[in-house]
Design an enzyme around this catalytic site. Structure first.
Site, PDB file in Angstrom:
ATOM      1  N   GLY A  12       6.010   2.260  -8.426  1.00 42.57           N
ATOM      2  CA  GLY A  12       6.783   2.031  -7.218  1.00 42.57           C
ATOM      3  C   GLY A  12       6.424   0.718  -6.560  1.00 42.57           C
ATOM      4  O   GLY A  12       5.245   0.447  -6.303  1.00 42.57           O
ATOM      5  N   LYS A  72      12.310  -0.664   5.060  1.00 45.11           N
ATOM      6  CA  LYS A  72      11.042  -1.281   5.437  1.00 45.11           C
ATOM      7  C   LYS A  72      10.997  -2.785   5.162  1.00 45.11           C
ATOM      8  O   LYS A  72      10.225  -3.502   5.799  1.00 45.11           O
ATOM      9  CB  LYS A  72       9.882  -0.590   4.721  1.00 45.11           C
ATOM     10  CG  LYS A  72       9.648   0.835   5.199  1.00 45.11           C
ATOM     11  CD  LYS A  72       8.500   1.483   4.460  1.00 45.11           C
ATOM     12  CE  LYS A  72       8.319   2.929   4.910  1.00 45.11           C
ATOM     13  NZ  LYS A  72       7.200   3.592   4.230  1.00 45.11           N
ATOM     14  N   ALA A 128       7.055   1.411   0.549  1.00 46.37           N
ATOM     15  CA  ALA A 128       5.838   2.221   0.499  1.00 46.37           C
ATOM     16  C   ALA A 128       4.866   1.653  -0.519  1.00 46.37           C
ATOM     17  O   ALA A 128       3.651   1.643  -0.310  1.00 46.37           O
ATOM     18  CB  ALA A 128       6.181   3.668   0.160  1.00 46.37           C
ATOM     19  N   GLY A 183       8.528  -0.640  -3.857  1.00 51.21           N
ATOM     20  CA  GLY A 183       9.340  -0.790  -2.660  1.00 51.21           C
ATOM     21  C   GLY A 183       8.472  -0.933  -1.424  1.00 51.21           C
ATOM     22  O   GLY A 183       7.326  -1.383  -1.489  1.00 51.21           O
ATOM     23  N   ASN A 233       6.849  -0.856   8.982  1.00 48.56           N
ATOM     24  CA  ASN A 233       7.241   0.531   9.245  1.00 48.56           C
ATOM     25  C   ASN A 233       7.208   0.873  10.725  1.00 48.56           C
ATOM     26  O   ASN A 233       7.599   1.969  11.118  1.00 48.56           O
ATOM     27  CB  ASN A 233       6.321   1.502   8.489  1.00 48.56           C
ATOM     28  CG  ASN A 233       4.984   1.697   9.183  1.00 48.56           C
ATOM     29  OD1 ASN A 233       4.302   0.720   9.515  1.00 48.56           O
ATOM     30  ND2 ASN A 233       4.603   2.939   9.417  1.00 48.56           N
TER      31      ASN A 233
END
Length: 295
Positions: free
Chosen positions: A136, A76, A140, A138, A97
């Site tokens: 997280g 992504k 996403a 990244g 995305n």
């Protein structure tokens, strides 16, 4: 006389995506709208390729007449240098995305953040966003961080196994949302003790990445817990959260609504949201997805 219908091709590039439900959602909606729609999985794992092969795969899709590509883990952010145009929100959150391929142009969008927000609002409509923790940082994680801040989160603490990624994402979101407090957290227990919600935005919990991103004992009833993983819908994290009295939002909402947005961009058609929600529920039965069809 047999009516000739338009034929569209799209695809998904990512690693270990054979069980993705995105192709079925796109093709079923295309069929319902009278369009022949082929949606291929371009699995890096199956083809023994890596993110460095992304440019070749995009060029291959263009040569085959694809109208668009969805991009998932771990590409992504890697896709950004290969695009000719990037939408404002995708540029702000630093991840794409959805790529529309048209007339030699590669137009990058992000339907993940909107998809997460729409699914979240339907499952946890009155969630307290005053102090959110996210695991997280990244691709996403960029989308979910943008979404919770766009929905009005006053405080967001970001953690990642890679401290540099967490720092980069926190800095990016702080620039985009100067009215909010966006920080990097190093002590998960300390930030969760005072948090109102937890967003999980890593692959942990997927079939191919089993496990939990944190010890279950850190969860407490004052937290809501939102997940991005949708296969399985009921991840180990959500099971543990329910057991500890947390309200939860599964990853199905993000899965459906990112597809709603991408379908519209690829085809120029207006997808039927209720129909796509029903189709996803059919695909995931006997899973627990029950999203209201209207906000």
């Amino acid at each position: 006389m047999t009516q000739t219908r338009d034929i569209l091709r799209a695809g998904l590039i990512g690693f270990g995506i054979q069980r993705s439900l995105t192709p079925a959602m796109h093709m079923r909606e295309g069929e319902a709208q009278g369009v022949d729609y082929r949606y291929d999985l371009i699995d890096l794992n199956e083809r023994k390729l890596g993110p460095d092969d992304l440019e070749m795969l995009v060029a291959e899709a263009e040569a085959q007449g694809f109208c668009g590509l969805n991009i998932t883990y771990p590409c992504k952010q890697k896709i950004l240098p290969l695009l000719t145009e990037i939408s404002e929100d995708a540029r702000k959150l630093g991840a794409v995305n959805t790529v529309v391929l048209r007339n030699g142009r590669r137009m990058g969008h992000n339907t993940d953040w909107w998809g997460f927000a729409e699914g979240f609002k339907r499952q946890l409509p009155d969630a307290d966003l005053s102090a959110v923790v996210q695991i997280g940082a990244g691709g996403a994680g960029a989308a979910t961080a943008y979404a919770v801040l766009a929905m009005g989160a006053r405080s967001l603490a970001v953690l990642d196994i890679d401290p540099n990624k967490a720092s980069d994402l926190a800095s990016l979101m702080a620039r985009n949302f100067p009215e909010a407090s966006v920080t990097v957290a190093t002590d998960l227990q300390a930030v969760l003790d005072g948090a109102t919600g937890l967003v999980h935005a890593t692959p942990m919990g997927m079939d191919k990445h089993p496990g939990m991103p944190l010890p279950a004992e850190l969860l407490h009833p004052g937290l809501w817990v939102a997940e991005v993983v949708y296969f399985p819908l009921e991840t180990a994290l959500l099971q543990a959260a329910r057991q500890r009295g947390c309200r939860v939002a599964n990853g199905g909402g993000m899965a459906v609504f990112q597809a709603v947005g991408a379908f519209s961009l690829f085809t120029g058609l207006e997808p039927d949201v209720r129909r796509m929600l029903r189709h996803f529920a059919d695909l995931t039965q006997p899973g627990p997805l029950r999203l209201p069809e209207t906000a």
